[in-house]
Design a protein around this motif. Sequence first.
Motif, PDB file in Angstrom:
ATOM      1  N   ALA A 104       1.013  -0.981  -0.191  1.00  0.00           N
ATOM      2  CA  ALA A 104      -0.182  -0.230  -0.422  1.00  0.00           C
ATOM      3  C   ALA A 104       0.891   1.174   0.080  1.00  0.00           C
ATOM      4  CB  ALA A 104      -1.078   0.136   1.000  1.00  0.00           C
ATOM      5  N   ALA A 105       2.350   1.018   0.711  1.00  0.00           N
ATOM      6  CA  ALA A 105       3.087   2.609   0.674  1.00  0.00           C
ATOM      7  C   ALA A 105       3.268   2.576  -0.379  1.00  0.00           C
ATOM      8  CB  ALA A 105       3.060   2.074   2.482  1.00  0.00           C
ATOM      9  N   ARG A 106       3.995   1.468  -1.087  1.00  0.00           N
ATOM     10  CA  ARG A 106       4.749   1.877  -2.064  1.00  0.00           C
ATOM     11  C   ARG A 106       4.093   1.783  -3.261  1.00  0.00           C
ATOM     12  NH1 ARG A 106      10.371   0.025  -1.575  1.00  0.00           N
ATOM     13  NH2 ARG A 106      10.192  -0.836  -4.269  1.00  0.00           N
ATOM     14  N   HIS A 107       3.143   1.646  -3.741  1.00  0.00           N
ATOM     15  CA  HIS A 107       2.387   1.462  -4.573  1.00  0.00           C
ATOM     16  C   HIS A 107       0.322   2.440  -4.351  1.00  0.00           C
ATOM     17  CE1 HIS A 107       4.592  -0.891  -7.203  1.00  0.00           C
ATOM     18  NE2 HIS A 107       4.961  -1.929  -6.232  1.00  0.00           N
ATOM     19  N   PRO A 108       1.521   4.444  -3.831  1.00  0.00           N
ATOM     20  CA  PRO A 108      -0.294   4.552  -3.532  1.00  0.00           C
ATOM     21  C   PRO A 108      -1.341   4.315  -4.680  1.00  0.00           C
ATOM     22  CG  PRO A 108       1.700   5.837  -3.332  1.00  0.00           C
ATOM     23  CD  PRO A 108       1.524   4.179  -3.461  1.00  0.00           C
ATOM     24  N   ASP A 109      -0.942   4.933  -5.880  1.00  0.00           N
ATOM     25  CA  ASP A 109      -2.154   5.246  -6.684  1.00  0.00           C
ATOM     26  C   ASP A 109      -2.508   4.366  -7.392  1.00  0.00           C
ATOM     27  OD1 ASP A 109      -1.216   7.947  -6.679  1.00  0.00           O
ATOM     28  OD2 ASP A 109       0.634   7.490  -8.156  1.00  0.00           O
ATOM     29  N   ARG A 110      -2.411   2.852  -6.815  1.00  0.00           N
ATOM     30  CA  ARG A 110      -3.193   1.334  -7.025  1.00  0.00           C
ATOM     31  C   ARG A 110      -3.266   1.106  -6.331  1.00  0.00           C
ATOM     32  NH1 ARG A 110       0.788  -2.387 -10.481  1.00  0.00           N
ATOM     33  NH2 ARG A 110      -1.306  -3.293 -11.253  1.00  0.00           N
ATOM     34  N   VAL A 111      -2.792   0.855  -5.060  1.00  0.00           N
ATOM     35  CA  VAL A 111      -3.900   0.222  -3.842  1.00  0.00           C
ATOM     36  C   VAL A 111      -5.094   0.747  -3.374  1.00  0.00           C
ATOM     37  CG1 VAL A 111      -3.721  -0.897  -1.191  1.00  0.00           C
ATOM     38  CG2 VAL A 111      -1.675  -1.228  -2.963  1.00  0.00           C
ATOM     39  N   ALA A 112      -5.921  -0.001  -3.375  1.00  0.00           N
ATOM     40  CA  ALA A 112      -7.370   1.521  -3.064  1.00  0.00           C
ATOM     41  C   ALA A 112      -7.525   1.163  -1.776  1.00  0.00           C
ATOM     42  CB  ALA A 112      -9.084   0.875  -4.211  1.00  0.00           C
ATOM     43  N   ALA A 113      -7.367  -0.094  -1.407  1.00  0.00           N
ATOM     44  CA  ALA A 113      -7.547  -0.190   0.490  1.00  0.00           C
ATOM     45  C   ALA A 113      -7.030  -1.229   1.310  1.00  0.00           C
ATOM     46  CB  ALA A 113      -9.280  -0.882   0.248  1.00  0.00           C
ATOM     47  N   LEU A 114      -7.287  -1.977   2.506  1.00  0.00           N
ATOM     48  CA  LEU A 114      -5.846  -1.954   3.015  1.00  0.00           C
ATOM     49  C   LEU A 114      -6.740  -3.582   4.263  1.00  0.00           C
ATOM     50  CD1 LEU A 114      -2.918  -3.339   3.876  1.00  0.00           C
ATOM     51  CD2 LEU A 114      -3.184  -1.197   5.125  1.00  0.00           C
ATOM     52  N   GLY A 115      -6.797  -4.698   3.942  1.00  0.00           N
ATOM     53  CA  GLY A 115      -7.029  -4.783   4.909  1.00  0.00           C
ATOM     54  C   GLY A 115      -5.935  -5.796   5.714  1.00  0.00           C
ATOM     55  N   LEU A 116      -6.146  -5.808   7.093  1.00  0.00           N
ATOM     56  CA  LEU A 116      -4.750  -6.512   8.239  1.00  0.00           C
ATOM     57  C   LEU A 116      -5.582  -7.752   9.199  1.00  0.00           C
ATOM     58  CD1 LEU A 116      -2.687  -3.991   8.991  1.00  0.00           C
ATOM     59  CD2 LEU A 116      -1.890  -5.163   7.370  1.00  0.00           C
ATOM     60  N   VAL A 117      -5.531  -8.573   8.829  1.00  0.00           N
ATOM     61  CA  VAL A 117      -6.143 -10.083   9.664  1.00  0.00           C
ATOM     62  C   VAL A 117      -5.276 -10.242  10.669  1.00  0.00           C
ATOM     63  CG1 VAL A 117      -7.577 -11.805   9.624  1.00  0.00           C
ATOM     64  CG2 VAL A 117      -7.912  -9.785   7.803  1.00  0.00           C
ATOM     65  N   ALA A 118      -5.903 -10.996  11.845  1.00  0.00           N
ATOM     66  CA  ALA A 118      -4.827 -11.235  12.653  1.00  0.00           C
ATOM     67  C   ALA A 118      -3.092 -10.748  12.579  1.00  0.00           C
ATOM     68  CB  ALA A 118      -5.052 -12.828  12.747  1.00  0.00           C
ATOM     69  N   THR A 119      -2.773  -9.618  12.383  1.00  0.00           N
ATOM     70  CA  THR A 119      -1.530  -9.029  12.049  1.00  0.00           C
ATOM     71  C   THR A 119      -0.600  -8.953  13.069  1.00  0.00           C
ATOM     72  OG1 THR A 119      -2.387  -8.681   9.568  1.00  0.00           O
ATOM     73  CG2 THR A 119      -0.127  -7.958  10.820  1.00  0.00           C
TER      74      THR A 119
END
Length: 273
Positions: A104-119
């Motif tokens: 998400a940080a390196r491709h901000p123009d491409r990643v539309a949403a971030l989900g973290l599960v049991a991280t």
Amino acid sequence: MRFHAADGRVLQAWVGGDPDGCPVAVLHGCPDTRHVAMTGDAAARATGVRLVCVNRPGYGASTPHASTNASVADDLAGVVDELGHDRFAVLGMSVGGGYAVACAARHPDRVAALGLVATQPPGTREEAPEELETEIAPEFLRWRARVDPDDPDDDALCARWLSALPAADAALLAGRTPSEVAASVREALADPSGYLRDATTMSRPWAHGPELVRCPARAWFGELDERARAADAAALLAGFAGVRVTVRPATTHLATLVGHWPEVLATLRDLSG
């Protein structure tokens, strides 16, 4: 399916769900592989999501490599590009969370949403990855020998694997055949380098902090998860702008994702617009 990284390395992947749906790229846990995404195939079809999961270097047929958060993130973005998607959501399961944040940080123009599960939160060790790997390897190799992924007996290997999981997590895999479970275990553990690289990477601070993430973020934890405790969420989520957190009651590690695929995927689909 097999793709190739920019430097020619093989990247083994699984692609399922709705071929015309919103793309969600899964970054699997450790030791795990693209097989975890396969458990979400039906939910992905039902929610209009195209599910993608790439084995990190050293897992399955993916070429072993001195990978980093950044290289894994870029490998994933390249695979999604080959599949014809400009924008996509990323979903990090367990150890996969650090890689998802990097993507998400390196491709901000491409990643539309971030989900973290049991991280788990970032590590604090400052040693070089090679030094950490030397420290971690003996105990891991002893554990691997007990699992014995080279055993050709699918039933025996499946039984050993499931017996080591919390009962609730093992029950979620009961619908899979012994041969499917055994194939997943072999893919995760045949080459020790995948696990060892993941373990050293998670022991160190993330190279890309949450303050670099511009897309909407959601996080899910299990109340009974001893590997990624909800009590540690503050350390994990510090720096995110407006992340929303859900704690699943009476839920263990794997169950936080595998038992809740429809809600997780629908959330990321909706956040992706």
